[in-house]
Enzyme design. Structure first.
Site, PDB file in Angstrom:
ATOM      1  N   CYS A 354      30.954  81.682  77.956  1.00  0.00           N
ATOM      2  CA  CYS A 354      29.984  82.131  76.959  1.00  0.00           C
ATOM      3  C   CYS A 354      29.790  81.097  75.857  1.00  0.00           C
ATOM      4  O   CYS A 354      30.186  81.319  74.705  1.00  0.00           O
ATOM      5  CB  CYS A 354      30.442  83.456  76.371  1.00  0.00           C
ATOM      6  N   TYR A 384      40.835  62.615  82.545  1.00  0.00           N
ATOM      7  CA  TYR A 384      40.449  63.434  81.390  1.00  0.00           C
ATOM      8  C   TYR A 384      39.664  64.662  81.858  1.00  0.00           C
ATOM      9  O   TYR A 384      38.701  65.083  81.238  1.00  0.00           O
ATOM     10  CB  TYR A 384      39.662  62.591  80.374  1.00  0.00           C
TER      11      TYR A 384
END
Ligand SMILES: *Cc1c(COP(=O)(O)O)cnc(C)c1O
Length: 437
Positions: A354, A384
């Site tokens: 969200c 990463y």
């Protein structure tokens, strides 16, 4: 460049099909190619052989213990930035003498643990830290080998969040101040301040940025030696590039061609800290399409991976090439050229979290006819990537799988719902009373 290849429209990792991996282990799933990891490590090793450097793999780029172990078995050292990473590499079988510890904010506990483990070197980033290390080491009856991180004020021409070698950022000590710092700690019993450390950012695709920073570092070393400091080590950091959009990064040999001549016969031990250049192109993220939705002219491909699995697009606007794991269309020649063209459809690949920033790819030309259940590969996701995964929205972190030839094995199991709350339930057992003394 890597061992992820399309054969007759289907993606393979070494000798295992992506569809097989997704069926066997579920999605979202991180997949690494062992051969690619080792080849990338070996290329650096070979290209820089003339310097006989200590290669310290940057653990933060991809910290899975099984991947660290692969490198430890090949004699690699490790660049760690926390007590947690130190713990990890020791568990992976690292030789402590080949561990370097960097970071602007090491805690007392971390420094004690590192000294107790007998790590090779500290990379110190401030006078205050040098005092701290000196104090702790003196108390423990040790002398820490320390290199001072200096900031050469070189613009590595990378993203504002990933440049580290400019004057105005938090890393290191300004190069002009370094001589007075060395003088100040000349006779400290807890410190052997004998080297300098440079790390200008990541990814640094411009080899000349290394030349500029190393030349400044060498000039500083001359000054320091002239001032009676027995400098024996230069750590040139990490930052070598990887392929995200095409073949934008120089090869290990390209970097070596400019760096090796600068550093030969200087009487210096060279340390290197590569991370991304080894891991980025050795991993990908497999994700399953949940829904496809048209909004005006945009097609949203909603997948089961999100910023929780791969935050780089949201964090740095990073570009990751995405393509269906099975597609009739040819994979575009250059990975950057995914602009909508001819037979492709402009698409955003987004996750279920969200946040509007939750996207993996924006405005990409992807094949028509993508539908729920299809498998999408997100490339160059070895660095990463999983290392930055979170449980935001209470999403269990994904599994990681290592492929070696025709075999694959889980190197991190998928988290369960129970894992999401385990540390919270543990906390209940230790209610702390504010009134207890
Ligand atoms: C992050 C980091 C590295 C590794 O950088 P890569 O771009 O992954 O090679 C090396 N050294 C230091 C000090 C770092 O902070």
């Amino acid at each position: 460049m890597d061992c992820f290849q399309y054969r007759e429209g289907a993606l393979w990792t070494e000798e295992v099909a992506a569809t097989t991996l997704a069926e066997q282990y579920g999605t979202p799933l991180y997949v690494y190619s062992q051969d690619t990891l080792l080849q990338h490590y070996e290329r650096i090793h070979t290209a820089f052989a003339a310097l006989d450097p200590m290669i310290c793999y940057a653990v933060k780029s991809c910290s899975n213990i099984h991947i660290c172990r692969l490198f430890a078995e090949r004699g690699s050292g490790f660049d760690v930035v926390s007590g947690g990473e130190l713990y990890r590499v020791l568990q992976a079988g690292a030789d402590p003498a080949r561990v370097v510890f960097a970071g602007v904010g090491k805690t007392e506990r971390e420094i004690e643990e590192a000294l107790a483990a007998g790590i090779g070197r500290f990379n110190a980033e401030s006078v205050s830290e040098l005092e701290q290390v000196n104090g702790i080491a003196t108390r423990m009856g040790r002398a820490a080998h320390v290199d001072l991180r200096v900031n050469p004020d070189v613009d590595a021409k990378t993203h504002a969040y990933t440049t580290t070698g400019r004057k105005e950022n938090k890393f290191g000590v300004a190069i002009e101040q370094a001589p007075s710092v060395f003088d100040r700690f000349r006779d400290s019993v807890g410190l052997k301040l004998r080297g300098i450390h440079l790390h200008i950012g990541s990814p640094v695709n411009d080899v000349q940025s290394y030349v500029a920073s190393i030349e400044r570092g060498l000039a500083l070393i001359d000054t320091l030696r002239h001032g009676g400091h027995p400098i024996d080590t230069l750590d040139i950091g990490g930052g070598f590039g990887a392929f995200y959009e095409g073949h934008e990064a120089p090869s290990a040999q390209d970097y070596a061609n400019v760096i090796v001549p600068l550093l030969r016969d200087r009487g210096l031990r060279i340390i290197m800290e590569p991370g991304r250049s080894i891991t980025a192109n050795a991993g990908l993220l497999l994700t399953r399409v949940l829904h496809v939705k048209q909004a005006g002219t945009r097609r949203f491909v909603i997948v089961d991976a999100a910023m929780t699995e791969l935050i780089r697009p949201a964090l740095y606007g990073a570009y990751h090439f995405v393509w269906p794991a099975v597609a009739a269309q040819h994979v575009p020649e250059t990975r950057a050229a995914q602009q909508p063209f001819a037979d492709l459809v402009a698409s955003d690949v987004v996750g279920p979290v969200c946040e509007s920033g939750d996207f993996l790819a924006k405005e990409r030309g992807l094949p028509p006819g993508i539908e729920a259940g299809d498998l999408i590969a997100v490339f160059s996701a070895g660095a990463y990537a999983m290392a930055m995964a979170s449980q935001y929205n209470s999403r269990p972190r994904p599994a990681e799988v290592l492929v070696d030839g025709q075999t694959s094995r889980v190197i991190r199991r998928r988290e369960s719902y129970a894992d999401l709350i385990a540390t919270e339930l543990d906390a209940n057992a230790a209610v702390t009373s504010a009134t207890a003394s």
